[in-house]
Design a protein around this motif. Structure first.
Motif, mmCIF file in Angstrom:
data_model
loop_
_atom_site.group_PDB
_atom_site.id
_atom_site.type_symbol
_atom_site.label_atom_id
_atom_site.label_comp_id
_atom_site.label_asym_id
_atom_site.label_seq_id
_atom_site.Cartn_x
_atom_site.Cartn_y
_atom_site.Cartn_z
ATOM 1 N N VAL A 142 5.289 -17.700 -3.736
ATOM 2 C CA VAL A 142 5.145 -19.149 -3.619
ATOM 3 C C VAL A 142 5.531 -19.619 -2.223
ATOM 4 C CG1 VAL A 142 5.957 -21.367 -4.504
ATOM 5 C CG2 VAL A 142 5.516 -19.480 -6.086
ATOM 6 N N ARG A 143 6.582 -19.051 -1.672
ATOM 7 C CA ARG A 143 7.039 -19.453 -0.346
ATOM 8 C C ARG A 143 6.321 -18.702 0.778
ATOM 9 N NH1 ARG A 143 13.228 -19.357 0.448
ATOM 10 N NH2 ARG A 143 12.586 -20.730 2.150
ATOM 11 N N GLY A 144 5.493 -17.743 0.417
ATOM 12 C CA GLY A 144 4.742 -17.011 1.435
ATOM 13 C C GLY A 144 5.602 -16.106 2.286
ATOM 14 N N ASP A 145 6.582 -15.438 1.660
ATOM 15 C CA ASP A 145 7.522 -14.611 2.422
ATOM 16 C C ASP A 145 6.821 -13.504 3.207
ATOM 17 O OD1 ASP A 145 9.741 -16.044 1.712
ATOM 18 O OD2 ASP A 145 10.242 -14.793 -0.016
ATOM 19 N N ARG A 146 5.869 -12.839 2.581
ATOM 20 C CA ARG A 146 5.209 -11.713 3.256
ATOM 21 C C ARG A 146 4.388 -12.189 4.452
ATOM 22 N NH1 ARG A 146 5.738 -6.942 0.804
ATOM 23 N NH2 ARG A 146 6.349 -6.897 -1.392
ATOM 24 N N ARG A 147 3.663 -13.284 4.296
ATOM 25 C CA ARG A 147 2.856 -13.765 5.415
ATOM 26 C C ARG A 147 3.740 -14.235 6.563
ATOM 27 N NH1 ARG A 147 -2.071 -18.258 5.422
ATOM 28 N NH2 ARG A 147 -2.471 -18.137 7.674
ATOM 29 N N VAL A 148 4.838 -14.918 6.244
ATOM 30 C CA VAL A 148 5.770 -15.344 7.289
ATOM 31 C C VAL A 148 6.344 -14.133 8.013
ATOM 32 C CG1 VAL A 148 7.988 -16.469 7.710
ATOM 33 C CG2 VAL A 148 6.345 -17.517 6.158
ATOM 34 N N ALA A 149 6.719 -13.109 7.247
ATOM 35 C CA ALA A 149 7.282 -11.904 7.858
ATOM 36 C C ALA A 149 6.264 -11.215 8.756
ATOM 37 C CB ALA A 149 7.771 -10.950 6.767
ATOM 38 N N ARG A 150 5.008 -11.138 8.295
ATOM 39 C CA ARG A 150 3.975 -10.495 9.117
ATOM 40 C C ARG A 150 3.708 -11.288 10.389
ATOM 41 N NH1 ARG A 150 1.454 -9.424 3.980
ATOM 42 N NH2 ARG A 150 0.197 -11.311 4.223
ATOM 43 N N THR A 252 1.610 -25.441 5.297
ATOM 44 C CA THR A 252 2.610 -26.253 5.990
ATOM 45 C C THR A 252 4.006 -25.668 5.809
ATOM 46 O OG1 THR A 252 1.269 -28.243 5.646
ATOM 47 C CG2 THR A 252 3.585 -28.567 6.220
ATOM 48 N N GLU A 253 4.318 -25.256 4.582
ATOM 49 C CA GLU A 253 5.618 -24.639 4.312
ATOM 50 C C GLU A 253 5.795 -23.357 5.118
ATOM 51 O OE1 GLU A 253 9.232 -23.254 2.593
ATOM 52 O OE2 GLU A 253 8.329 -25.237 2.844
ATOM 53 N N MET A 254 4.763 -22.520 5.166
ATOM 54 C CA MET A 254 4.866 -21.271 5.918
ATOM 55 C C MET A 254 4.984 -21.539 7.414
ATOM 56 S SD MET A 254 2.356 -18.596 3.916
ATOM 57 C CE MET A 254 0.924 -19.680 3.925
ATOM 58 N N ALA A 255 4.230 -22.529 7.914
ATOM 59 C CA ALA A 255 4.327 -22.876 9.334
ATOM 60 C C ALA A 255 5.729 -23.363 9.674
ATOM 61 C CB ALA A 255 3.297 -23.953 9.677
ATOM 62 N N ASN A 256 6.311 -24.146 8.777
ATOM 63 C CA ASN A 256 7.670 -24.633 8.998
ATOM 64 C C ASN A 256 8.665 -23.484 9.036
ATOM 65 O OD1 ASN A 256 9.681 -26.659 9.274
ATOM 66 N ND2 ASN A 256 10.145 -26.496 7.099
ATOM 67 N N ARG A 257 8.467 -22.505 8.177
ATOM 68 C CA ARG A 257 9.380 -21.362 8.149
ATOM 69 C C ARG A 257 9.205 -20.478 9.382
ATOM 70 N NH1 ARG A 257 9.207 -18.056 2.987
ATOM 71 N NH2 ARG A 257 11.164 -17.299 3.870
ATOM 72 N N VAL A 258 7.970 -20.330 9.851
ATOM 73 C CA VAL A 258 7.753 -19.575 11.087
ATOM 74 C C VAL A 258 8.443 -20.274 12.250
ATOM 75 C CG1 VAL A 258 6.006 -18.856 12.763
ATOM 76 C CG2 VAL A 258 5.621 -18.473 10.331
ATOM 77 N N TRP A 259 8.327 -21.594 12.300
ATOM 78 C CA TRP A 259 8.980 -22.357 13.371
ATOM 79 C C TRP A 259 10.497 -22.219 13.286
ATOM 80 C CZ3 TRP A 259 7.360 -24.763 17.680
ATOM 81 C CH2 TRP A 259 8.260 -25.614 18.314
ATOM 82 N N LYS A 260 11.042 -22.298 12.070
ATOM 83 C CA LYS A 260 12.488 -22.135 11.917
ATOM 84 C C LYS A 260 12.926 -20.723 12.281
ATOM 85 C CE LYS A 260 12.796 -23.756 7.681
ATOM 86 N NZ LYS A 260 13.380 -24.188 6.389
#
Length: 293
Positions: A142-150, A252-260
């Motif tokens: 749901v939070r897109g952890d794998r995509r953010v990590a990649r 948007t959530e994943m973009a925010n996490r990448v930025w953080k």
């Protein structure tokens, strides 16, 4: 005559209960981290409403994930990136002292450790802290952890941020990561506004055509069947637009996490520079390496 010692004692006695509890929590975290240093190096710590003094010091920064949340109901905690001595794997350990709880968060250290290494770490923590509850926080779709990590790892691996030698190259990589996060956020805006712009008119036109066109077949097919078909077509179209809207929110959530994550890496890099003398920063030597030398 006013006694200074009396003043000191009374001020400590009138300390608020939450302050005393916070000090106890800080000390509990410090004790745990010192015990962890027996089998792992502390590379960086993230703090939320706590202060954990360590000697020798390690890069410290606020916990951006929880400082930026909408609601402030998170228990004070401390997290640390650790590198185990025997296998060199990276893990994130989260301490919640008020609950006597230790969590291993895998989202930030994807591809930096194995499941076997995580089990070994759990065993060590279980032996060292039998009174604490242990758990593992897995990856969330749901939070897109794998995509953010990649996305983050494609630009700069966490290991390089924590112990890399080339600070100039790390700066370039972090700039690229922030650019990726900004583009993801802009793409999510485009998708979100597209869905908002198209959904209303499209459903209105489709509803008119469906109810007018299929309504003429009611005498031949039957009113109940036509009504069900009309509702199914309009409902399916609405569900499709809802799906694209949720995908935009998800991006948007994943973009925010990448930025953080990029901001977190930047703070770690700044702290490493602050803790390492200028001459050693140029050569990439850390304080831990200096001690071994």
């Amino acid at each position: 005559m006013h006694d200074a010692s009396t003043t000191t004692a009374s001020s400590s006695d009138t300390r608020r209960p939450d302050e005393s509890l916070s000090m106890a929590d800080c000390q509990a975290c410090a004790d745990v981290f010192e015990a962890v240093r027996v089998f792992a190096d502390l590379r960086a710590i993230k703090l939320y409403r706590l202060e954990v003094p360590l000697d020798p010091p390690v890069p410290g920064l606020p916990c951006l994930d929880h400082e930026a949340m909408l609601h402030e109901g998170i228990a004070p905690h401390a997290a640390a990136y650790v590198e185990t001595h025997d296998d060199g794997e990276l893990h994130e350990i989260v301490l919640i002292p008020s609950r006597r709880r230790v969590e291993i968060d895998t989202a930030s250290t994807v591809h930096e450790h194995s499941s076997e290494g995580r089990e070994r770490l759990l065993g060590r923590l279980r032996d060292q802290f039998p009174d604490w509850t242990l758990s593992v926080n897995g990856l969330s779709w749901v939070r897109g952890d794998r995509r953010v990590a990649r996305a983050c790892r494609a630009q700069v691996p966490l290991r390089e941020v924590l112990s890399g030698n080339d600070f100039d190259q790390l700066e370039v990589s972090l700039d690229r990561l922030r650019t990726v996060g900004a583009l993801m956020e802009k793409q999510s805006r485009v998708a979100s506004w597209s869905v908002r712009t198209v959904t209303g008119p499209m459903l209105a036109v489709l509803g008119f055509l469906v109810y007018q066109g299929l309504g003429r077949l009611a005498p031949q097919v039957g009113g109940v069947a036509i009504s069900g078909l009309q509702a199914a077509v309009v409902g399916a179209t609405g569900a499709l637009f809802l799906y694209f809207g949720l995908k935009a929110v998800h991006l948007t959530e994943m973009a925010n996490r990448v930025w953080k994550r990029a901001s977190e890496y930047r703070l770690i890099l700044d702290e490493r520079r602050r803790l390492v003398p200028i001459d050693d920063a140029k050569t990439g030597r850390s304080g831990h390496q200096q001690q071994h030398e």
